[in-house]
Design a protein around this motif. Structure first.
Motif, PDB file in Angstrom:
ATOM      1  N   ASN A 366       0.770  -1.272   0.061  1.00 25.94           N
ATOM      2  CA  ASN A 366      -0.030  -0.119  -0.130  1.00 25.94           C
ATOM      3  C   ASN A 366       0.767   1.251  -0.017  1.00 25.94           C
ATOM      4  N   GLY A 367       2.224   1.128   0.189  1.00 19.57           N
ATOM      5  CA  GLY A 367       2.819   2.291   0.051  1.00 19.57           C
ATOM      6  C   GLY A 367       3.508   2.931   1.380  1.00 19.57           C
ATOM      7  N   GLY A 368       4.229   3.622   1.616  1.00 21.73           N
ATOM      8  CA  GLY A 368       4.660   4.382   2.693  1.00 21.73           C
ATOM      9  C   GLY A 368       3.634   5.115   3.527  1.00 21.73           C
ATOM     10  N   ASP A 369       2.786   5.887   2.777  1.00 18.90           N
ATOM     11  CA  ASP A 369       1.867   6.693   3.715  1.00 18.90           C
ATOM     12  C   ASP A 369       0.874   5.824   4.360  1.00 18.90           C
ATOM     13  N   ALA A 370       0.505   4.678   3.972  1.00 19.87           N
ATOM     14  CA  ALA A 370      -0.298   3.650   4.688  1.00 19.87           C
ATOM     15  C   ALA A 370       0.353   3.394   5.821  1.00 19.87           C
ATOM     16  N   VAL A 371       1.592   3.201   6.115  1.00 26.87           N
ATOM     17  CA  VAL A 371       2.263   2.984   7.293  1.00 26.87           C
ATOM     18  C   VAL A 371       2.207   3.940   8.301  1.00 26.87           C
ATOM     19  N   PHE A 372       2.219   5.191   7.880  1.00 26.77           N
ATOM     20  CA  PHE A 372       2.187   6.373   8.751  1.00 26.77           C
ATOM     21  C   PHE A 372       0.668   6.634   9.368  1.00 26.77           C
ATOM     22  N   PHE A 373      -0.415   6.172   8.482  1.00 25.50           N
ATOM     23  CA  PHE A 373      -1.675   6.258   8.736  1.00 25.50           C
ATOM     24  C   PHE A 373      -2.084   5.109   9.674  1.00 25.50           C
ATOM     25  N   GLY A 374      -1.439   4.088   9.495  1.00 24.53           N
ATOM     26  CA  GLY A 374      -1.650   2.824  10.097  1.00 24.53           C
ATOM     27  C   GLY A 374      -1.291   3.148  11.792  1.00 24.53           C
ATOM     28  N   ALA A 375      -0.117   3.625  11.848  1.00 20.85           N
ATOM     29  CA  ALA A 375       0.618   4.033  13.124  1.00 20.85           C
ATOM     30  C   ALA A 375       0.027   5.339  13.898  1.00 20.85           C
ATOM     31  N   ALA A 376      -0.819   6.039  12.915  1.00 18.83           N
ATOM     32  CA  ALA A 376      -1.471   7.356  13.688  1.00 18.83           C
ATOM     33  C   ALA A 376      -2.760   6.507  14.195  1.00 18.83           C
ATOM     34  N   ALA A 377      -3.377   5.695  13.652  1.00 23.30           N
ATOM     35  CA  ALA A 377      -4.840   5.395  14.030  1.00 23.30           C
ATOM     36  C   ALA A 377      -4.436   4.295  15.350  1.00 23.30           C
ATOM     37  N   LEU A 378      -3.346   3.509  15.433  1.00 23.55           N
ATOM     38  CA  LEU A 378      -3.080   3.059  16.769  1.00 23.55           C
ATOM     39  C   LEU A 378      -2.899   4.153  17.824  1.00 23.55           C
ATOM     40  N   ALA A 379      -2.093   5.043  17.594  1.00 21.41           N
ATOM     41  CA  ALA A 379      -1.744   6.069  18.430  1.00 21.41           C
ATOM     42  C   ALA A 379      -3.139   6.706  18.950  1.00 21.41           C
ATOM     43  N   ALA A 380      -4.122   6.948  18.043  1.00 19.42           N
ATOM     44  CA  ALA A 380      -5.464   7.421  18.467  1.00 19.42           C
ATOM     45  C   ALA A 380      -6.218   6.669  19.484  1.00 19.42           C
ATOM     46  N   VAL A 381      -5.936   5.239  19.089  1.00 16.27           N
ATOM     47  CA  VAL A 381      -6.587   4.263  20.159  1.00 16.27           C
ATOM     48  C   VAL A 381      -6.270   4.570  21.408  1.00 16.27           C
ATOM     49  N   TRP A 382      -4.978   4.499  21.515  1.00 17.61           N
ATOM     50  CA  TRP A 382      -4.157   4.628  22.746  1.00 17.61           C
ATOM     51  C   TRP A 382      -4.493   5.693  23.324  1.00 17.61           C
ATOM     52  N   LEU A 383      -4.733   6.866  22.687  1.00 16.81           N
ATOM     53  CA  LEU A 383      -5.124   8.356  23.549  1.00 16.81           C
ATOM     54  C   LEU A 383      -6.429   8.184  24.009  1.00 16.81           C
ATOM     55  N   LEU A 384      -7.401   7.586  23.224  1.00 17.55           N
ATOM     56  CA  LEU A 384      -8.620   7.328  24.010  1.00 17.55           C
ATOM     57  C   LEU A 384      -8.482   6.336  25.031  1.00 17.55           C
ATOM     58  N   VAL A 385      -7.906   5.407  25.141  1.00 16.91           N
ATOM     59  CA  VAL A 385      -7.519   4.382  26.460  1.00 16.91           C
ATOM     60  C   VAL A 385      -6.919   5.112  27.289  1.00 16.91           C
ATOM     61  N   ALA A 386      -5.797   5.789  27.120  1.00 21.35           N
ATOM     62  CA  ALA A 386      -5.235   6.502  28.129  1.00 21.35           C
ATOM     63  C   ALA A 386      -6.005   7.583  28.919  1.00 21.35           C
ATOM     64  N   ALA A 387      -6.898   8.255  28.106  1.00 19.40           N
ATOM     65  CA  ALA A 387      -7.711   9.289  28.661  1.00 19.40           C
ATOM     66  C   ALA A 387      -8.476   9.051  29.850  1.00 19.40           C
ATOM     67  N   GLY A 388      -8.659   7.713  30.127  1.00 21.21           N
ATOM     68  CA  GLY A 388      -9.370   7.134  31.479  1.00 21.21           C
ATOM     69  C   GLY A 388      -8.528   6.895  32.526  1.00 21.21           C
ATOM     70  N   MET A 389      -6.894   6.988  32.067  1.00 19.04           N
ATOM     71  CA  MET A 389      -6.193   6.715  33.433  1.00 19.04           C
ATOM     72  C   MET A 389      -6.486   7.464  34.592  1.00 19.04           C
ATOM     73  N   ARG A 390      -6.055   6.828  35.750  1.00 18.01           N
ATOM     74  CA  ARG A 390      -6.033   7.491  37.047  1.00 18.01           C
ATOM     75  C   ARG A 390      -4.868   8.242  37.296  1.00 18.01           C
ATOM     76  N   SER A 391      -5.061   9.321  37.692  1.00 14.88           N
ATOM     77  CA  SER A 391      -4.079  10.429  37.894  1.00 14.88           C
ATOM     78  C   SER A 391      -3.522   9.987  39.242  1.00 14.88           C
ATOM     79  N   PRO A 392      -1.829   9.700  38.983  1.00 13.76           N
ATOM     80  CA  PRO A 392      -1.181   9.183  40.165  1.00 13.76           C
ATOM     81  C   PRO A 392      -1.082  10.372  41.342  1.00 13.76           C
ATOM     82  N   ALA A 393      -1.273   9.862  42.417  1.00 17.22           N
ATOM     83  CA  ALA A 393      -1.274  10.608  43.698  1.00 17.22           C
ATOM     84  C   ALA A 393       0.149  11.115  43.773  1.00 17.22           C
ATOM     85  N   ARG A 394       0.349  12.615  44.158  1.00 15.62           N
ATOM     86  CA  ARG A 394       1.660  13.085  44.393  1.00 15.62           C
ATOM     87  C   ARG A 394       2.335  12.648  45.922  1.00 15.62           C
ATOM     88  N   ARG A 395       3.513  12.221  45.612  1.00 11.22           N
ATOM     89  CA  ARG A 395       4.174  11.690  46.838  1.00 11.22           C
ATOM     90  C   ARG A 395       4.974  13.054  47.495  1.00 11.22           C
TER      91      ARG A 395
END
Length: 396
Positions: A366-395
């Motif tokens: 599919n060419g090089g651009d498909a690699v970049f778009f695929g990686a961006a899609a993975l990062a978008a999923v990660w961002l959505l999942v990480a948005a629900g992370m619990r903020s660590p308590a400060r020590r």
């Protein structure tokens, strides 16, 4: 590790020695891996079978697959047998794989050698050792030093790889990587301090580690982070050549980008550690990875544009490379650090393999651009999942 006579805001001399020496081991090993990554997709054309992008991607990423199979056993073994013996054994295996690749007559044997290299899966033992030897409140600094050493190794590799290849060829390049592994063994045996207490003989609680939602988010994150990195280097060297930069001069782009990205990383790590903004910093890092990959696909293929996209990507990459292992160690009770880091590094290695293998397939069909778009899609999923992370308590 805790020393009441030393302020928790500063690392003790023992912590500095431990972190610096373990970072050097990490750097020596990663230098060997990085010396292949930036140039292999181009230089593989001179090796029988190297004209197949799928096989080239497999050769780049296969060590991640074998690492993924062994990180948990290495982490478990280091909990029971001690960190140093396990690290030395892994480095010997890595050196053997380098020798196989150095003697390889074709791409098939290079793939085998890279697979054996990956079987020296010591990252979980090293990061657990860092956690053993540092106070929790200094751990992000320690992990940042590890991340910094990896960045330095990357910078050295992209300068040295074309020179070494030109002087001694691909076989010599792999042989040099094996020598680096032997040097790392010397550091383990004579420079790294001993752990303050013997290893705790416990069963590795994999079920508990796998059920922890915060650890699951971090494991997904490191998978995506390293999948995007490996996929990037299946395509990027060719883009730089198309932009008019010969492979021997790729360091003209890589080196300043890496240096500036580490400068930009420092205030982010300070904000995360001292001001309790870990969640915000990590989400910003993920967004930078996502934006960087989109930029590679959308921007014109000029050196300035590629350099700016690389800066965005690697700033996010370096922030996450430093902060995520620290989070894993903080969420893992003392006797479970090796097990938790083993699971974490397993998903990291699977990301390395997936990025190389799937990146090669996408680039071929599919060419090089498909690699970049695929990686961006993975990062978008990660961002959505990480948005629900619990903020660590400060020590305090």
């Amino acid at each position: 590790m805790s020393n009441p006579s030393v302020s928790p805001s500063r690392m003790s001399p023992l912590e500095l020695r431990a972190t610096a020496s373990l970072a050097a081991i990490f750097a020596l090993r990663m230098l060997g891996l990085f010396m292949v990554m930036p140039v292999f997709s181009i230089y593989a054309k001179s090796v029988p079978g190297g004209d197949n992008a799928t096989i080239v991607g497999l050769a780049i990423g296969i060590y991640g697959l074998t690492q993924s199979l062994l990180y948990i056993p290495y982490g478990w073994a280091s909990d029971r047998l001690g960190r140093k013996p396990v690290i030395v054994a892994g480095l010997l295996v890595f050196a053997l794989g380098s020798a196989i690749a150095a003697l390889a007559p074709n791409m098939t044997w290079i793939v085998i050698g890279r697979a054996v290299q990956g079987a020296g899966a010591i990252s979980s033992a090293i990061t657990a050792f860092v956690a053993d030897l540092t106070d929790e409140r200094n751990r992000t600094k320690a992990m940042a030093m590890i991340g910094g050493s990896i960045g330095i190794a990357f910078g050295v590799a992209i300068i040295a790889a074309p020179i070494v290849f030109r002087l001694i060829g691909m076989s010599g390049l792999f042989a040099a990587i094996g020598v680096l592994a032997v040097l790392a063994i010397v550091v383990v045996l004579w420079v790294v301090p001993e752990a303050p207490t013997p290893p705790v003989h416990v069963r590795a609680p994999f079920g508990e580690v796998l059920r922890n939602p915060e650890l699951l988010r971090l494991n997904l994150g490191v998978f995506v982070l390293h999948a995007t990195q490996t996929a990037l280097f299946v395509v990027l060297p060719h883009r730089l050549e198309e932009a008019g930069l010969p492979v021997a001069e790729h360091w003209h782009i890589y080196l300043p980008v890496m240096a500036l990205s580490f400068v930009l990383m420092v205030p982010a790590i300070i904000a995360a550690e001292k001001h309790g903004r870990m969640k915000a910093v990590m989400l910003t890092g993920i967004a930078a990875v996502l934006i960087g990959q989109l930029c590679f696909a959308e921007i014109p293929s000029t050196l300035v544009a590629i350099g700016l996209a690389l800066l965005v990507y690697f700033t996010g990459f370096n922030i996450l490379e430093a902060s995520q292992p620290s989070m894993v160690s903080k969420l893992s009770p003392g006797a479970r650090k090796g097990a938790a880091m083993g699971v974490y590094n397993t998903t990291q290695a699977l990301g390395l393999f997936a990025g190389g293998a799937l990146g090669g397939l996408l680039a071929r069909h599919n060419g090089g651009d498909a690699v970049f778009f695929g990686a961006a899609a993975l990062a978008a999923v990660w961002l959505l999942v990480a948005a629900g992370m619990r903020s660590p308590a400060r020590r305090r």
